[in-house]
Write a protein that holds these residues in place. Structure first.
Motif, mmCIF file in Angstrom:
data_model
loop_
_atom_site.group_PDB
_atom_site.id
_atom_site.type_symbol
_atom_site.label_atom_id
_atom_site.label_comp_id
_atom_site.label_asym_id
_atom_site.label_seq_id
_atom_site.Cartn_x
_atom_site.Cartn_y
_atom_site.Cartn_z
ATOM 1 N N ASP A 109 0.889 -1.169 0.037
ATOM 2 C CA ASP A 109 -0.083 0.119 0.069
ATOM 3 C C ASP A 109 0.809 1.424 -0.018
ATOM 4 O OD1 ASP A 109 -2.472 -1.483 0.098
ATOM 5 O OD2 ASP A 109 -2.367 -1.646 2.210
ATOM 6 N N LEU A 110 2.007 1.056 -0.302
ATOM 7 C CA LEU A 110 2.784 2.366 -0.284
ATOM 8 C C LEU A 110 2.778 3.087 -1.233
ATOM 9 C CD1 LEU A 110 6.555 0.904 1.505
ATOM 10 C CD2 LEU A 110 4.921 2.535 2.453
ATOM 11 N N GLY A 111 3.265 4.064 -1.603
ATOM 12 C CA GLY A 111 3.122 5.147 -2.825
ATOM 13 C C GLY A 111 3.999 4.256 -3.665
ATOM 14 N N MET A 112 5.131 3.665 -3.361
ATOM 15 C CA MET A 112 6.270 3.067 -4.065
ATOM 16 C C MET A 112 5.735 1.798 -4.520
ATOM 17 S SD MET A 112 9.100 4.359 -1.530
ATOM 18 C CE MET A 112 9.855 2.765 -1.971
ATOM 19 N N GLY A 113 6.331 1.365 -5.813
ATOM 20 C CA GLY A 113 5.994 0.029 -5.935
ATOM 21 C C GLY A 113 5.703 0.009 -7.220
ATOM 22 N N THR A 114 4.997 -0.982 -7.860
ATOM 23 C CA THR A 114 4.729 -1.165 -9.349
ATOM 24 C C THR A 114 3.211 -1.032 -9.552
ATOM 25 O OG1 THR A 114 6.729 -2.640 -9.712
ATOM 26 C CG2 THR A 114 4.861 -2.637 -11.553
ATOM 27 N N SER A 115 3.037 -0.048 -10.582
ATOM 28 C CA SER A 115 1.462 -0.031 -10.821
ATOM 29 C C SER A 115 1.042 -0.228 -12.329
ATOM 30 C CB SER A 115 1.289 1.579 -10.426
ATOM 31 O OG SER A 115 1.132 1.705 -8.979
ATOM 32 N N ILE A 116 -0.153 -0.391 -12.473
ATOM 33 C CA ILE A 116 -0.440 -0.806 -14.028
ATOM 34 C C ILE A 116 -1.302 0.315 -14.311
ATOM 35 C CG2 ILE A 116 -2.450 -2.181 -13.015
ATOM 36 C CD1 ILE A 116 -1.876 -3.887 -15.771
ATOM 37 N N HIS A 117 -1.259 0.602 -15.641
ATOM 38 C CA HIS A 117 -2.028 1.785 -16.361
ATOM 39 C C HIS A 117 -2.504 1.374 -17.717
ATOM 40 C CE1 HIS A 117 -0.512 4.396 -13.216
ATOM 41 N NE2 HIS A 117 0.587 3.958 -13.513
ATOM 42 N N GLY A 118 -3.367 1.685 -18.223
ATOM 43 C CA GLY A 118 -3.893 1.338 -19.348
ATOM 44 C C GLY A 118 -5.651 1.377 -19.634
ATOM 45 N N PHE A 119 -6.089 0.722 -20.734
ATOM 46 C CA PHE A 119 -7.325 1.094 -21.178
ATOM 47 C C PHE A 119 -7.901 -0.399 -21.637
ATOM 48 C CE2 PHE A 119 -5.383 4.969 -21.497
ATOM 49 C CZ PHE A 119 -6.138 6.022 -20.992
ATOM 50 N N VAL A 120 -9.078 -0.481 -21.598
ATOM 51 C CA VAL A 120 -9.893 -1.577 -22.315
ATOM 52 C C VAL A 120 -10.223 -0.870 -23.658
ATOM 53 C CG1 VAL A 120 -11.927 -2.994 -22.195
ATOM 54 C CG2 VAL A 120 -10.720 -2.659 -20.175
ATOM 55 N N GLU A 121 -10.026 -1.543 -24.721
ATOM 56 C CA GLU A 121 -10.215 -0.885 -26.007
ATOM 57 C C GLU A 121 -11.288 -1.781 -26.518
ATOM 58 O OE1 GLU A 121 -6.243 1.237 -27.246
ATOM 59 O OE2 GLU A 121 -6.521 -0.528 -28.113
ATOM 60 N N CYS A 122 -12.155 -1.212 -27.733
ATOM 61 C CA CYS A 122 -12.834 -1.934 -28.480
ATOM 62 C C CYS A 122 -12.705 -1.434 -30.013
ATOM 63 C CB CYS A 122 -14.295 -2.011 -27.884
ATOM 64 S SG CYS A 122 -15.193 -0.374 -27.961
ATOM 65 N N ARG A 123 -12.966 -2.365 -30.885
ATOM 66 C CA ARG A 123 -12.956 -1.828 -32.401
ATOM 67 C C ARG A 123 -14.395 -1.537 -32.666
ATOM 68 N NH1 ARG A 123 -10.267 -6.094 -34.750
ATOM 69 N NH2 ARG A 123 -12.163 -6.854 -35.397
ATOM 70 N N THR A 124 -14.432 -0.385 -32.960
ATOM 71 C CA THR A 124 -15.876 0.123 -33.629
ATOM 72 C C THR A 124 -15.894 1.329 -34.424
ATOM 73 O OG1 THR A 124 -18.317 0.520 -32.667
ATOM 74 C CG2 THR A 124 -16.196 1.496 -31.278
ATOM 75 N N TRP A 125 -17.069 1.998 -34.913
ATOM 76 C CA TRP A 125 -16.858 2.971 -35.605
ATOM 77 C C TRP A 125 -17.060 4.343 -34.816
ATOM 78 C CZ3 TRP A 125 -20.119 7.161 -35.503
ATOM 79 C CH2 TRP A 125 -19.908 8.199 -36.592
ATOM 80 N N THR A 126 -16.173 5.133 -35.183
ATOM 81 C CA THR A 126 -16.362 6.467 -34.242
ATOM 82 C C THR A 126 -16.407 7.705 -35.058
ATOM 83 O OG1 THR A 126 -15.026 7.487 -32.623
ATOM 84 C CG2 THR A 126 -13.655 6.471 -34.198
ATOM 85 N N ASP A 130 -15.422 6.494 -42.242
ATOM 86 C CA ASP A 130 -16.388 6.454 -43.040
ATOM 87 C C ASP A 130 -17.592 5.393 -42.773
ATOM 88 O OD1 ASP A 130 -15.204 8.343 -45.064
ATOM 89 O OD2 ASP A 130 -14.211 6.578 -45.975
ATOM 90 N N ILE A 131 -18.352 5.302 -42.952
ATOM 91 C CA ILE A 131 -19.609 4.424 -42.608
ATOM 92 C C ILE A 131 -19.099 3.237 -42.988
ATOM 93 C CG2 ILE A 131 -22.043 3.706 -43.070
ATOM 94 C CD1 ILE A 131 -21.867 6.409 -41.460
ATOM 95 N N GLY A 132 -19.094 2.011 -41.983
ATOM 96 C CA GLY A 132 -18.735 0.744 -42.341
ATOM 97 C C GLY A 132 -17.124 0.462 -41.694
ATOM 98 N N ASP A 133 -16.458 1.648 -41.763
ATOM 99 C CA ASP A 133 -15.145 1.454 -41.041
ATOM 100 C C ASP A 133 -15.010 1.350 -39.493
ATOM 101 O OD1 ASP A 133 -14.299 1.591 -43.492
ATOM 102 O OD2 ASP A 133 -13.506 3.743 -43.710
ATOM 103 N N SER A 134 -14.035 1.075 -39.051
ATOM 104 C CA SER A 134 -13.874 0.818 -37.610
ATOM 105 C C SER A 134 -12.460 1.153 -37.134
ATOM 106 C CB SER A 134 -14.438 -0.588 -37.210
ATOM 107 O OG SER A 134 -13.616 -1.590 -37.730
ATOM 108 N N ALA A 135 -12.155 1.420 -35.861
ATOM 109 C CA ALA A 135 -10.670 1.683 -35.248
ATOM 110 C C ALA A 135 -11.100 1.312 -33.853
ATOM 111 C CB ALA A 135 -10.422 3.128 -35.393
ATOM 112 N N TRP A 136 -9.788 1.167 -33.415
ATOM 113 C CA TRP A 136 -9.669 0.565 -32.058
ATOM 114 C C TRP A 136 -9.853 2.099 -30.913
ATOM 115 C CZ3 TRP A 136 -9.955 -3.940 -29.821
ATOM 116 C CH2 TRP A 136 -9.796 -4.743 -30.620
ATOM 117 N N CYS A 137 -10.727 2.000 -30.034
ATOM 118 C CA CYS A 137 -10.975 3.234 -29.247
ATOM 119 C C CYS A 137 -10.751 2.959 -27.804
ATOM 120 C CB CYS A 137 -12.604 3.822 -29.373
ATOM 121 S SG CYS A 137 -13.074 3.818 -31.296
#
Length: 319
Positions: A109-126, A130-137
């Protein structure tokens, strides 16, 4: 303000008090997530200002480590000086109502140590495609899902802080092809502090054999033998003076890592107490209702909408 004038500090502003308080919080060992909650920031960049402000404070770091690891040991020694006969713990042990135990998963629980960062991504239109295209978001960040520091999972899933006990699922793969702009930008902010970038698809998560045991024995479990000869688990992992008396192993000087050198299933018995050498399973190290429950739930839900091959976790680590 009159108070400022009385203190003869004409340049002092109210916001300086907030800044000082947050610096002191970082100096106390508060992690990034805790600082974000304290400061009210919804992104890591602002909170990191306070962590960076104390980098290089070696004395504070050393004192924090000493307090975290040696504090319980000194307390135990003081207690035992006045209470002869009390079981002596291993310095790395912790005490609960059952006695001194060495946890299977060490959470710092110390401020020191190894931490993880990142995101859950999904591939979809954004927007912008163009209509029908997709990208990771980027769908949601790991910090939003409450995942910060879980060394057992880091080892079992990603090979980070490796004990050599696991075949990691996704170790050091680098960023995946087509990573979201959000993930790339966030990783870039960490600069050289970041390491171990990797990714894990929902298809891979769904295929994990959670009952797969570790490659080597990992823990010494303590059981209570019931009248019908069945065993009731008392501690998943223990390294106590009681075990020392039964086994002849000096738990004060021998590290719990010794377990890896014993044969799985080796037992020591004393009355109705049974100590057994075991191999943990992935399920025990990454329990379904533990830290990662929210991550798996989000990924599963997105996969039901976008497809199993269109959801993944992108992550990296920092110390």
């Amino acid at each position: 303000m009159d108070v400022v004038k009385d203190m003869r500090l004409p340049g002092l502003h109210f916001h300086d008090l907030r800044h000082t308080g947050n610096i002191r919080a970082a100096m106390s060992g508060a992690g990034l997530k805790d600082l974000m909650a304290r400061t009210g920031h919804d992104n890591a960049r602002a909170a990191m200002i306070y962590q960076r402000a104390i980098r290089g404070a070696g004395k504070l770091i050393t004192e924090a480590i000493d307090k975290h690891f040696m504090g319980p040991w000194r307390t135990a020694c003081t207690y035992m000086t006045h209470h002869p006969g009390v079981e002596t713990p291993h310095p790395r042990a912790v005490r609960d109502h059952e006695g001194w135990t060495a946890p299977l998963r060490e959470q710092e629980d110390l401020g020191m140590g190894t931490s993880i960062h990142g995101f859950v991504e999904c591939r979809t239109w954004t927007r912008g495609l163009d209509i029908g295209d997709s990208a990771w978001c980027a769908a949601i960040s790991l910090s939003m899902l409450g995942v910060h520091r879980d060394y057992g999972a880091f080892d079992c899933l990603f090979g980070v802080r490796s004990s050599g006990n696991w075949r990691p699922i996704a170790a050091d793969r680098g960023l995946p092809q087509g990573a979201s702009e959000t993930a790339k930008a966030e990783l870039a902010q960490w600069g050289e502090a970041a390491f171990g970038a990797t990714w894990l698809s929902w298809e891979e998560v769904a295929a994990i054999d959670w009952d797969e045991p570790a490659l080597h024995p990992t823990n010494l479990a303590q059981y209570r033998q019931l009248p019908d000869q069945t065993l009731e688990l008392v501690h998943r992992s223990v390294w106590s003076r009681r075990f020392a008396r039964v086994s002849g192993v000096d738990t004060l000087t021998v590290d719990p890592g010794q377990v890896a050198l014993w044969d799985e299933g080796t037992e020591w018995k004393a009355g109705n107490t049974v100590f057994r050498v075991e191999r943990a399973t992935r399920r025990q190290v990454v329990p379904p209702e533990g830290y990662w429950h929210a991550v798996w739930t989000v990924m599963r839900t997105l996969a039901q909408v976008h497809g199993d091959d269109a959801v993944r976790l992108v992550a990296w680590f920092e110390e």
